[in-house]
Design a protein around this motif. Structure first.
Motif, mmCIF file in Angstrom:
data_model
loop_
_atom_site.group_PDB
_atom_site.id
_atom_site.type_symbol
_atom_site.label_atom_id
_atom_site.label_comp_id
_atom_site.label_asym_id
_atom_site.label_seq_id
_atom_site.Cartn_x
_atom_site.Cartn_y
_atom_site.Cartn_z
ATOM 1 N N PHE A 28 20.752 -54.387 91.284
ATOM 2 C CA PHE A 28 20.878 -55.655 92.010
ATOM 3 C C PHE A 28 22.040 -55.595 93.013
ATOM 4 O O PHE A 28 21.942 -56.116 94.136
ATOM 5 C CB PHE A 28 21.070 -56.799 91.024
ATOM 6 C CG PHE A 28 21.146 -58.152 91.669
ATOM 7 C CD1 PHE A 28 20.093 -58.647 92.416
ATOM 8 C CD2 PHE A 28 22.290 -58.919 91.545
ATOM 9 C CE1 PHE A 28 20.156 -59.894 93.020
ATOM 10 C CE2 PHE A 28 22.364 -60.166 92.147
ATOM 11 C CZ PHE A 28 21.302 -60.655 92.887
ATOM 12 N N ARG A 29 23.130 -54.937 92.617
ATOM 13 C CA ARG A 29 24.255 -54.776 93.552
ATOM 14 C C ARG A 29 23.821 -53.967 94.772
ATOM 15 O O ARG A 29 24.188 -54.286 95.910
ATOM 16 C CB ARG A 29 25.441 -54.094 92.850
ATOM 17 C CG ARG A 29 26.240 -55.023 91.941
ATOM 18 C CD ARG A 29 27.584 -54.404 91.574
ATOM 19 N NE ARG A 29 27.425 -53.122 90.882
ATOM 20 C CZ ARG A 29 27.305 -52.995 89.563
ATOM 21 N NH1 ARG A 29 27.297 -54.080 88.793
ATOM 22 N NH2 ARG A 29 27.176 -51.807 89.011
ATOM 23 N N GLU A 30 23.055 -52.918 94.530
ATOM 24 C CA GLU A 30 22.561 -52.107 95.648
ATOM 25 C C GLU A 30 21.656 -52.933 96.560
ATOM 26 O O GLU A 30 21.714 -52.817 97.796
ATOM 27 C CB GLU A 30 21.799 -50.884 95.125
ATOM 28 C CG GLU A 30 22.689 -49.859 94.422
ATOM 29 C CD GLU A 30 21.901 -48.631 94.007
ATOM 30 O OE1 GLU A 30 20.651 -48.686 94.073
ATOM 31 O OE2 GLU A 30 22.528 -47.622 93.616
ATOM 32 N N ALA A 87 27.039 -43.738 85.801
ATOM 33 C CA ALA A 87 25.725 -43.303 86.308
ATOM 34 C C ALA A 87 24.643 -43.990 85.482
ATOM 35 O O ALA A 87 23.866 -43.353 84.773
ATOM 36 C CB ALA A 87 25.594 -41.791 86.223
ATOM 37 N N SER A 88 24.616 -45.323 85.564
ATOM 38 C CA SER A 88 23.709 -46.079 84.692
ATOM 39 C C SER A 88 22.239 -45.904 85.055
ATOM 40 O O SER A 88 21.362 -46.339 84.304
ATOM 41 C CB SER A 88 24.065 -47.566 84.726
ATOM 42 O OG SER A 88 24.000 -48.058 86.051
ATOM 43 N N LEU A 89 21.970 -45.301 86.207
ATOM 44 C CA LEU A 89 20.584 -45.006 86.563
ATOM 45 C C LEU A 89 20.258 -43.537 86.368
ATOM 46 O O LEU A 89 19.145 -43.096 86.681
ATOM 47 C CB LEU A 89 20.311 -45.402 88.020
ATOM 48 C CG LEU A 89 20.587 -46.873 88.396
ATOM 49 C CD1 LEU A 89 20.209 -47.108 89.846
ATOM 50 C CD2 LEU A 89 19.823 -47.802 87.481
ATOM 51 N N GLY A 90 21.217 -42.791 85.841
ATOM 52 C CA GLY A 90 21.029 -41.359 85.668
ATOM 53 C C GLY A 90 20.072 -41.028 84.547
ATOM 54 O O GLY A 90 19.714 -41.863 83.710
ATOM 55 N N PHE A 91 19.657 -39.764 84.516
ATOM 56 C CA PHE A 91 18.668 -39.305 83.544
ATOM 57 C C PHE A 91 19.158 -39.488 82.102
ATOM 58 O O PHE A 91 18.439 -39.981 81.244
ATOM 59 C CB PHE A 91 18.343 -37.826 83.816
ATOM 60 C CG PHE A 91 17.510 -37.201 82.747
ATOM 61 C CD1 PHE A 91 16.151 -37.455 82.662
ATOM 62 C CD2 PHE A 91 18.084 -36.368 81.779
ATOM 63 C CE1 PHE A 91 15.381 -36.888 81.655
ATOM 64 C CE2 PHE A 91 17.324 -35.804 80.782
ATOM 65 C CZ PHE A 91 15.970 -36.053 80.722
ATOM 66 N N ARG A 133 22.995 -53.718 82.298
ATOM 67 C CA ARG A 133 23.866 -52.912 83.158
ATOM 68 C C ARG A 133 23.044 -52.227 84.260
ATOM 69 O O ARG A 133 23.471 -52.150 85.415
ATOM 70 C CB ARG A 133 24.614 -51.885 82.304
ATOM 71 C CG ARG A 133 25.719 -51.148 83.058
ATOM 72 C CD ARG A 133 26.528 -50.261 82.136
ATOM 73 N NE ARG A 133 27.484 -51.042 81.354
ATOM 74 C CZ ARG A 133 27.398 -51.231 80.038
ATOM 75 N NH1 ARG A 133 26.413 -50.671 79.365
ATOM 76 N NH2 ARG A 133 28.289 -51.945 79.399
ATOM 77 N N GLN A 134 21.864 -51.741 83.898
ATOM 78 C CA GLN A 134 21.004 -51.104 84.907
ATOM 79 C C GLN A 134 20.523 -52.121 85.950
ATOM 80 O O GLN A 134 20.545 -51.841 87.156
ATOM 81 C CB GLN A 134 19.795 -50.460 84.224
ATOM 82 C CG GLN A 134 20.115 -49.165 83.506
ATOM 83 C CD GLN A 134 18.857 -48.472 83.026
ATOM 84 O OE1 GLN A 134 17.907 -49.115 82.602
ATOM 85 N NE2 GLN A 134 18.853 -47.153 83.088
ATOM 86 N N TYR A 186 21.505 -41.484 80.867
ATOM 87 C CA TYR A 186 21.636 -42.892 80.490
ATOM 88 C C TYR A 186 20.258 -43.467 80.117
ATOM 89 O O TYR A 186 20.113 -44.175 79.105
ATOM 90 C CB TYR A 186 22.246 -43.686 81.654
ATOM 91 C CG TYR A 186 22.660 -45.093 81.297
ATOM 92 C CD1 TYR A 186 23.949 -45.376 80.888
ATOM 93 C CD2 TYR A 186 21.756 -46.147 81.385
ATOM 94 C CE1 TYR A 186 24.338 -46.671 80.574
ATOM 95 C CE2 TYR A 186 22.124 -47.439 81.070
ATOM 96 C CZ TYR A 186 23.423 -47.698 80.662
ATOM 97 O OH TYR A 186 23.795 -48.970 80.344
ATOM 98 N N CYS A 187 19.254 -43.148 80.898
ATOM 99 C CA CYS A 187 17.899 -43.619 80.608
ATOM 100 C C CYS A 187 17.370 -43.009 79.310
ATOM 101 O O CYS A 187 16.662 -43.670 78.539
ATOM 102 C CB CYS A 187 16.961 -43.283 81.761
ATOM 103 S SG CYS A 187 17.318 -44.227 83.268
ATOM 104 N N ALA A 188 17.712 -41.746 79.085
ATOM 105 C CA ALA A 188 17.274 -41.095 77.849
ATOM 106 C C ALA A 188 17.893 -41.785 76.632
ATOM 107 O O ALA A 188 17.238 -41.978 75.601
ATOM 108 C CB ALA A 188 17.649 -39.614 77.875
ATOM 109 N N ILE A 189 19.176 -42.159 76.741
ATOM 110 C CA ILE A 189 19.839 -42.882 75.646
ATOM 111 C C ILE A 189 19.143 -44.217 75.398
ATOM 112 O O ILE A 189 18.881 -44.609 74.249
ATOM 113 C CB ILE A 189 21.331 -43.110 75.973
ATOM 114 C CG1 ILE A 189 22.054 -41.766 76.086
ATOM 115 C CG2 ILE A 189 21.992 -43.995 74.923
ATOM 116 C CD1 ILE A 189 23.450 -41.869 76.679
#
Length: 777
Positions: free
Chosen positions: A592-594, A507-511, A586-587, A513-516
């Motif tokens: 980009f894949r999407e 979940a590299s776009l998840g909350f 990674r994000q 992951y972004c917080a990290i």
């Protein structure tokens, strides 16, 4: 000319080259003669007319040379004769001097032999005289000391204590001067005399001084209000203060003798206390009642002497310093200034009380060294005490302090261990907290620019607190050890963040992951700011010196440290930056894949059969582009809210670069376009794709240069396209035939606004245009 040429073994002359060839072994005429004739006459027979003048000139030169030879030959013998005469005279003089030297040497030796018995007798007499002089000097010293002793006695009999104190001070100075003497009995006599009178004077003055202090209600152990009342109470206050000044000054005169006779109590060398002078005698006397109170309450089996309450004695000392500060500044400092002393009364008083604390700590620390809770509590209280001592009471860093006790090897290593243990525990709790990844300021837009999660802010606060705790350590080596601990903690926290990040990779776009990612960026940013702090720059210099001494790093690294190109946190910052880049990549790849998935229909658009712009009333977005653009919009909005500004800027620029290359290579270069298809592509890009990024920059098209320039080429009118194609073809031919003065392909492209694309790419794009007029070629 012919006869000269035939003489091969004599000389040949090359007139054109000005060169004379000769055979030195067989030539009868000297070479320089033939050279002279060749130079003056040569091959020109008309020059033979000059022979008469030449002969006359040479004759004149010969005559002058003969005259010079005659003159010199007549003068040289005279000079030689004079030199020989002078040499003879010198030889005779030297002989006479040698004879005189021999006679004089014999005379001296004879005289020395005769005088030898006299000299031996004289040496004995001189030795006797010198011994008598030493005895006399010895007696003079004794007489002088006895005279000073009698004078002190007379002054005391007449109650003239000031003069007696001055005389004792003079006697003490004589004692110091005699320290280099080998007369042990004399030294003992002087020392015993000084000790005798010092005890008498000190006892008398101390007694009177203590009486005056009692009248002033010293010490002030109550609140400041009661002190003021106590000081104003005596009706004879002026007389009391006069007596205070007189007795203080007289006790001050006994300082020299007191230092000779009293060895101050010192802590063991392992504490590495800085050298400091003894406390002045009157302040020692003023401190006696406070020292008694301290020892009564905080030593032995008293209820106030407990290991788990170090704050009791630390607070008590701070109260004493504060309660007496005004009196010392107003009443005692003027006396010291008048006496010409450089001592600061308040600091001297504080220094003496701090020594009590140091002795107490040195005794208590071994008892609680292995009790983490007690030891940690003691360190916390000591640091609070030090902070108030320096900030409120102006204590000097050059004085002995509690940090010297904490810097002792066993205590310091224990401190480091406990500090690390509690820091790791704190890190565990902050990462396991429910609010670990939530920003404390999420509802305050102005404050929450960095979008820092609570765990990262708490961690940096922890590091800042550790810095505050160790920054007053007395030595750079101890500070560097704490800096090493901070680096370990940063690395440990980075590893923990990496572990949590790996759990969130899907979940590299998840909350979270972004917080990290925000946490990593915040820590790297703060460390970079700290690197410019004066304290850490000083530590960098200290680290440079240590590494230079140990040869632990290369000359290049030493140079970087010395020039401040690097910092003490560089290694940590580089690791964090690498992690940040990996996470951002990674994000970007995920989004980009999407985007690629959403662009599948757009790739299959029938660009060859789209109606031209003239055939449409209003241009509208391609329906197949909607999924791709919606995906881009949603992800940009999502990450703009979740990432801090600096991270989001890097993100969208990386994404824009990938989208630019993808659309250029996979859509534009993979299709052919009629006039309508090219216009539709330009509309989709310039009116829909580029504006998605206009919220983040003024000219978003500059981040899509491949697309922008490809649209320019595809949408050129027919005439311009033909002209450009001809210029490019001519430029290609010129490259092979090297024809000058032809139009430049680069200039032609730049004129159209094409700077990024290469000439070959533009030729391919031109060939992707579907409709070309029949030019007859």
């Amino acid at each position: 000319m012919k006869s000269i040429a035939e003489k091969e073994n004599m000389a040949t002359v090359a007139v054109g080259k000005k060169e004379v060839a000769k055979d030195l072994d067989h030539c009868d005429i000297p070479y320089y003669v033939s050279e002279f004739v060749e130079r003056e006459v040569g091959n020109d027979y008309d020059s033979l007319r000059k022979l008469d003048n030449l002969i006359d000139k040479l004759s004149e030169n010969k005559k002058q040379l003969e005259e010079q030879v005659l003159t010199v030959s007549s003068e040289v013998p005279k000079r030689i004769q004079n030199a020989l005469k002078n040499a003879e005279d010198s030889k005779k003089s030297l002989s006479r001097l040698l004879e005189e030297e021999t006679r004089l040497s014999d005379s001296i030796n004879s005289h020395l032999l005769k005088a030898q018995p006299w000299m031996e007798d004289l040496d004995v007499l001189i030795s006797q005289v010198e011994e008598i002089e030493r005895h006399l000097a010895y007696l003079k010293w004794i007489s002088r000391i006895e005279e000073l002793s009698d004078r002190i006695q007379q002054y005391l009999m007449t109650n003239n204590v000031p003069e007696a104190a001055s005389t004792l001070a003079f006697m003490a100075e004589l004692d110091i001067k005699l320290q280099e003497s080998s007369c042990s009995h004399l030294l003992a006599f002087v020392r015993s005399t000084v000790k005798f009178w010092h005890k008498i004077l000190k006892d008398k003055l101390s007694s009177d001084f203590e009486e005056v202090l009692t009248q002033l209600r010293w010490p002030f152990v109550g609140p400041p209000q009661s002190q003021a009342l106590g000081l104003a109470a005596p009706a004879s206050a002026p007389d009391v203060y006069n007596n205070l000044e007189m007795l203080f000054s007289q006790l001050l005169k006994l300082q020299t003798s007191d230092e000779l006779l009293t060895k101050p109590k010192q802590l063991p060398e392992k504490y590495s206390l800085p050298p400091s002078p003894p406390i002045i005698l009157p302040i020692q006397i003023m401190l006696n009642p406070l020292q008694k109170r301290f020892k009564y309450h905080f030593t032995g089996n008293k209820q106030t002497n407990v290991l788990n309450k170090p704050e009791w004695y630390l607070t008590q000392v701070l109260m004493w310093i504060g309660n007496h500060a005004k009196f010392l500044d107003d009443k005692i400092q003027p006396i010291l200034d008048k006496a010409g002393s450089s001592v600061n009364a308040g600091l001297e008083f504080s220094r003496a009380l701090v020594m009590l604390i140091l002795e107490k700590l040195a005794a208590d620390i071994p008892c609680l060294l292995y009790d983490d809770a007690l030891f940690c509590h003691l360190v916390d209280e000591v640091l609070l005490f030090e902070r108030e001592l320096y900030s409120v009471h102006g204590y000097l860093s050059s004085f002995p302090s509690c940090m010297h006790i904490l810097s002792e090897e066993s205590c310091f290593q224990r401190w480091l261990t406990v500090e690390k243990k509690f820091a790791l525990q704190k890190m565990d709790s902050m990462l396991s907290s429910e609010a670990a990844w939530i920003s404390q300021y999420k509802d305050i837009t102005d404050v929450d620019e960095m979008k820092v999660p609570d765990c990262a802010e708490t961690f940096m606060t922890l590091l800042l607190v550790i810095t505050d705790r160790y920054k007053n350590l007395p030595t750079a080596s101890r500070k560097l050890q704490f800096l090493g601990l901070q680096k370990e903690l940063v690395d440990d926290f980075r590893i923990r963040l990496t572990q949590v990040m790996k759990e969130e990779t899907r979940a590299s776009l998840g909350f979270r992951y972004c917080a990290i990612l925000n946490a990593v960026n915040y820590i790297a940013t703060v460390l970079a700011d700290w690197a410019d702090n004066v304290f850490f720059l000083q530590l960098q210099q200290a680290e440079l010196e240590v590494r230079a001494e140990s040869n632990a790093v290369s000359k290049l690294q030493l140079g970087q440290l010395a020039s401040m190109e690097s910092s003490v946190f560089d290694e940590m910052i580089n690791l964090l930056e690498r992690l940040k880049h990996d996470m951002l990549t990674r994000q970007v790849d995920h989004v980009f894949r999407e985007v690629k998935d959403a662009a599948k229909l757009y790739k299959k658009e029938r660009w060859l059969s789209l109606p031209s712009q003239a055939e449409q009333a209003v241009m509208s977005l391609s329906s197949t582009a909607c999924p791709m653009l919606l995906t881009l919009r949603d992800r940009l909005l999502q990450l703009e809210q979740q990432l801090c500004h600096s991270l989001f800027k890097i993100f969208w620029q990386m994404l824009a670069e990938k989208v630019d290359i993808y659309i250029y290579q996979e859509i534009i270069m993979a299709n052919h376009f009629n006039e309508g298809g090219a216009a539709q592509l330009q509309f989709d890009m310039s009116r829909n794709l580029f504006p998605l990024f206009s919220h983040y920059c003024k000219r978003p098209e500059n981040y899509f240069k491949h697309i922008k320039e490809a649209c320019i080429i595809l949408n050129l009118n027919i005439g311009s396209a033909l002209l450009l194609k001809d210029v490019l073809q001519s430029a290609s031919e010129n490259e092979t035939t090297l024809k000058p003065n032809q139009p430049s392909a680069t200039a032609a492209l730049n004129e159209l606004g094409v700077y990024k694309l290469a000439q070959k790419d533009v030729e391919i794009l031109l060939n992707l245009r579907a409709s070309w007029p029949n030019t007859g070629k």
